[in-house]
Structure formats: structure tokens, C-alpha cells
Motif scaffolding. Structure first.
Motif, PDB file in Angstrom:
ATOM      1  N   LEU A   1     -15.859   0.684  -2.130  1.00 52.97           N
ATOM      2  CA  LEU A   1     -16.272   2.202  -1.730  1.00 52.97           C
ATOM      3  C   LEU A   1     -17.462   2.683  -2.656  1.00 52.97           C
ATOM      4  CD1 LEU A   1     -15.174   4.797  -0.389  1.00 52.97           C
ATOM      5  CD2 LEU A   1     -13.867   5.291  -2.666  1.00 52.97           C
ATOM      6  N   PHE A   2     -18.303   2.975  -2.260  1.00 53.82           N
ATOM      7  CA  PHE A   2     -19.878   3.287  -2.870  1.00 53.82           C
ATOM      8  C   PHE A   2     -20.209   2.039  -3.682  1.00 53.82           C
ATOM      9  CE2 PHE A   2     -18.043   7.214  -2.057  1.00 53.82           C
ATOM     10  CZ  PHE A   2     -18.884   7.838  -1.316  1.00 53.82           C
ATOM     11  N   GLY A   3     -19.699   0.772  -3.478  1.00 52.35           N
ATOM     12  CA  GLY A   3     -20.358  -0.478  -4.322  1.00 52.35           C
ATOM     13  C   GLY A   3     -19.356  -0.937  -5.031  1.00 52.35           C
ATOM     14  N   GLN A   4     -18.163   0.012  -5.150  1.00 54.63           N
ATOM     15  CA  GLN A   4     -16.944  -0.409  -6.295  1.00 54.63           C
ATOM     16  C   GLN A   4     -15.898  -1.076  -5.566  1.00 54.63           C
ATOM     17  OE1 GLN A   4     -17.388   0.071  -9.597  1.00 54.63           O
ATOM     18  NE2 GLN A   4     -19.547   0.637  -8.828  1.00 54.63           N
ATOM     19  N   TYR A   5     -15.541  -2.247  -6.163  1.00 57.74           N
ATOM     20  CA  TYR A   5     -14.312  -2.881  -5.467  1.00 57.74           C
ATOM     21  C   TYR A   5     -12.963  -1.978  -5.827  1.00 57.74           C
ATOM     22  CZ  TYR A   5     -17.242  -6.916  -5.113  1.00 57.74           C
ATOM     23  OH  TYR A   5     -18.177  -7.687  -4.775  1.00 57.74           O
ATOM     24  N   THR A   6     -12.064  -1.671  -4.696  1.00 56.38           N
ATOM     25  CA  THR A   6     -11.011  -0.830  -4.621  1.00 56.38           C
ATOM     26  C   THR A   6      -9.755  -1.679  -4.110  1.00 56.38           C
ATOM     27  OG1 THR A   6     -11.282   0.084  -2.558  1.00 56.38           O
ATOM     28  CG2 THR A   6     -12.462   1.246  -4.341  1.00 56.38           C
ATOM     29  N   ASN A   7      -8.827  -1.036  -4.565  1.00 57.79           N
ATOM     30  CA  ASN A   7      -7.331  -1.455  -3.731  1.00 57.79           C
ATOM     31  C   ASN A   7      -7.325  -0.987  -2.414  1.00 57.79           C
ATOM     32  OD1 ASN A   7      -6.578  -2.813  -6.060  1.00 57.79           O
ATOM     33  ND2 ASN A   7      -5.543  -0.893  -6.918  1.00 57.79           N
ATOM     34  N   PRO A   8      -6.752  -1.886  -1.539  1.00 61.13           N
ATOM     35  CA  PRO A   8      -6.473  -1.273  -0.281  1.00 61.13           C
ATOM     36  C   PRO A   8      -5.762  -0.050   0.002  1.00 61.13           C
ATOM     37  CG  PRO A   8      -5.585  -3.380  -0.435  1.00 61.13           C
ATOM     38  CD  PRO A   8      -6.361  -3.144  -1.625  1.00 61.13           C
ATOM     39  N   SER A   9      -6.125   0.917   0.689  1.00 57.02           N
ATOM     40  CA  SER A   9      -5.035   2.234   0.813  1.00 57.02           C
ATOM     41  C   SER A   9      -3.869   1.736   1.412  1.00 57.02           C
ATOM     42  CB  SER A   9      -5.862   3.261   1.660  1.00 57.02           C
ATOM     43  OG  SER A   9      -5.988   2.910   2.878  1.00 57.02           O
ATOM     44  N   GLU A  10      -2.843   2.540   1.320  1.00 57.83           N
ATOM     45  CA  GLU A  10      -1.531   2.511   1.955  1.00 57.83           C
ATOM     46  C   GLU A  10      -1.676   2.463   3.506  1.00 57.83           C
ATOM     47  OE1 GLU A  10       1.032   5.621   0.635  1.00 57.83           O
ATOM     48  OE2 GLU A  10       1.033   4.705  -1.528  1.00 57.83           O
ATOM     49  N   GLN A  11      -2.575   2.879   4.119  1.00 54.93           N
ATOM     50  CA  GLN A  11      -2.998   3.050   5.438  1.00 54.93           C
ATOM     51  C   GLN A  11      -3.703   1.804   5.890  1.00 54.93           C
ATOM     52  OE1 GLN A  11      -5.893   5.804   6.828  1.00 54.93           O
ATOM     53  NE2 GLN A  11      -5.143   5.710   8.934  1.00 54.93           N
ATOM     54  N   ASP A  12      -4.610   1.432   5.051  1.00 59.85           N
ATOM     55  CA  ASP A  12      -5.154  -0.193   5.206  1.00 59.85           C
ATOM     56  C   ASP A  12      -4.209  -1.184   5.079  1.00 59.85           C
ATOM     57  OD1 ASP A  12      -7.744   0.977   5.349  1.00 59.85           O
ATOM     58  OD2 ASP A  12      -8.161   0.535   3.237  1.00 59.85           O
ATOM     59  N   GLN A  13      -3.333  -1.127   4.183  1.00 60.64           N
ATOM     60  CA  GLN A  13      -2.204  -2.131   4.272  1.00 60.64           C
ATOM     61  C   GLN A  13      -1.398  -2.035   5.450  1.00 60.64           C
ATOM     62  OE1 GLN A  13       0.231  -1.757   0.562  1.00 60.64           O
ATOM     63  NE2 GLN A  13      -1.929  -1.926  -0.663  1.00 60.64           N
TER      64      GLN A  13
END
Length: 196
Positions: free
Chosen positions: A118-130
Motif C-alpha cells: 500500500l503506497f509502497g509499504q509492505y502490509t499484512n493481507p486484509s481479512e477480506q484478502d485472506q
């Protein structure tokens, strides 16, 4: 022509000063507000416990007084229970290992995803993505000793020397961790195998 190495760790002095209050930077206020957390370090002949506490307070500010590259998920410094030296534990975002990236057969059309960004930052997958697809987020765990040579001595008590010593300890640890990890971060950012 090689690209310059990215910084792995640095201090954000300007943000700290600009967002401080009463003529104090955010980090200074944090150290003074949590001075009791240094109690067990006063007068210690080794600078390790004091420096580890200073680092923890610097990294717990949001945003941190000590900043790190977007690939670094966490970075702790602590006294080794083995011999009392300074050790660090740093978690770094990585690409999938070669064994998983050279072919996609193992994925069996299940839509495996890597680290979301997200905007070049590594993030955890959202609950929806999972709920939509499986995610495989590769991380490297770095555990390494940190040299003590330039760490300031632990203050004898809660006096005027605590804030400058804490700032110095954090600056030394950031420099040492940067020297240790910047080449690795640069290689990961380049995304190509190193020349042998």
C-alpha cells in the motif's frame, strides 16, 4: 555502475523536533516520561541494558524516532542471556525463495499472493484478502551481535545525562544495524542475483 545502498536504519531528528512540545523532542519527552524503565540499568558497568531500553523506547514511538526501511518489519536490540553482549533480532520482508519462484506448478491455480503493498509499504493481507486467496509472505530473520565499542556508559541515575546518553545509544545502534543490513536490503531491492 552500481546503485547506492538504501539506508536500512536512521534517526528522524527533524520530525522528532518539529512534533515535540515544550522545547523538547518527542524522544526526549518519551525518555523522561518513562524514566523508571531505566531503573535496572543505572550504574551498570556494561552499556548494554541501558542501550537496549533506549532503543526500545525509540522504536515504540509512532512514528518511531528510529526509522527503518520498508522491508524491515521489526528490529529489537537486547542483552544476550548467554554472555551479556548486545544482540539484535531483525525481521526482513523477502521475495519467495528460488525453489518456489522458478515454477508455479506448486500453486495449482489457487491464486497465491505475495506481500500486499500500500503506497509502497509492505502490509499484512486484509481479512477480506485472506478470504479470497492464499498468501505466502516470505521473511528473513536476522539474529546478530552488535558491537559495543561506541555505546555510551550507562548513567549512574536519573539525571541530566540520561537523554543525551539515550540519544547517543540509539544513534550508535542505528549506525551499526545500518552497516550490517543495508547491503542485504540493497540486494533484495535490486531483485537480481548477486554477481558471484
Amino acid at each position: 555502475m552500481s546503485m547506492p545502498e538504501p539506508r536500512a536504519f536512521w534517526l528522524d531528528e527533524q520530525f522528532d523536533r518539529e512534533r515535540g512540545a515544550d522545547g523538547r523532542g518527542r524522544y526526549e519527552a518519551e525518555v523522561l516520561g518513562r524514566i523508571d524503565e531505566f531503573t535496572d540499568t543505572w550504574g551498570d558497568i556494561a552499556p548494554v541494558a541501558f542501550a537496549a531500553t533506549a532503543w526500545r523506547l525509540a522504536s515504540e514511538l509512532s512514528p518511531g524516532y528510529v526509522r527503518w526501511h520498508r522491508r524491515i518489519v521489526s528490529a529489537t536490540c537486547a542483552r544476550s542471556p548467554w554472555d551479556g553482549s548486545m544482540v539484535c533480532a531483525v525481521t526482513v520482508v523477502s521475495r519467495w525463495p528460488a525453489e518456489l519462484s522458478w515454477t508455479r506448478q506448486w500453486q495449482r491455480d489457487r491464486g497465491w499472493r505475495d506481500w500486499p503493498q500500500l503506497f509502497g509499504q509492505y502490509t499484512n493481507p486484509s481479512e477480506q484478502d485472506q478470504t479470497r486467496s492464499p498468501h505466502l509472505r516470505a521473511m528473513l530473520q536476522v539474529d546478530a551481535p552488535v558491537p559495543l565499542d561506541d555505546l555510551p556508559p550507562a548513567p549512574d541515575g536519573p539525571d541530566h545525562s540520561v537523554v543525551p546518553a539515550a540519544r547517543r545509544a540509539v544513534a550508535v545502534l542505528a549506525r551499526e544495524l545500518n552497516e550490517l543490513l543495508a547491503p542485504m536490503i540493497g540486494q533484495l531491492e535490486a531483485g537480481v542475483p548477486a554477481d558471484s
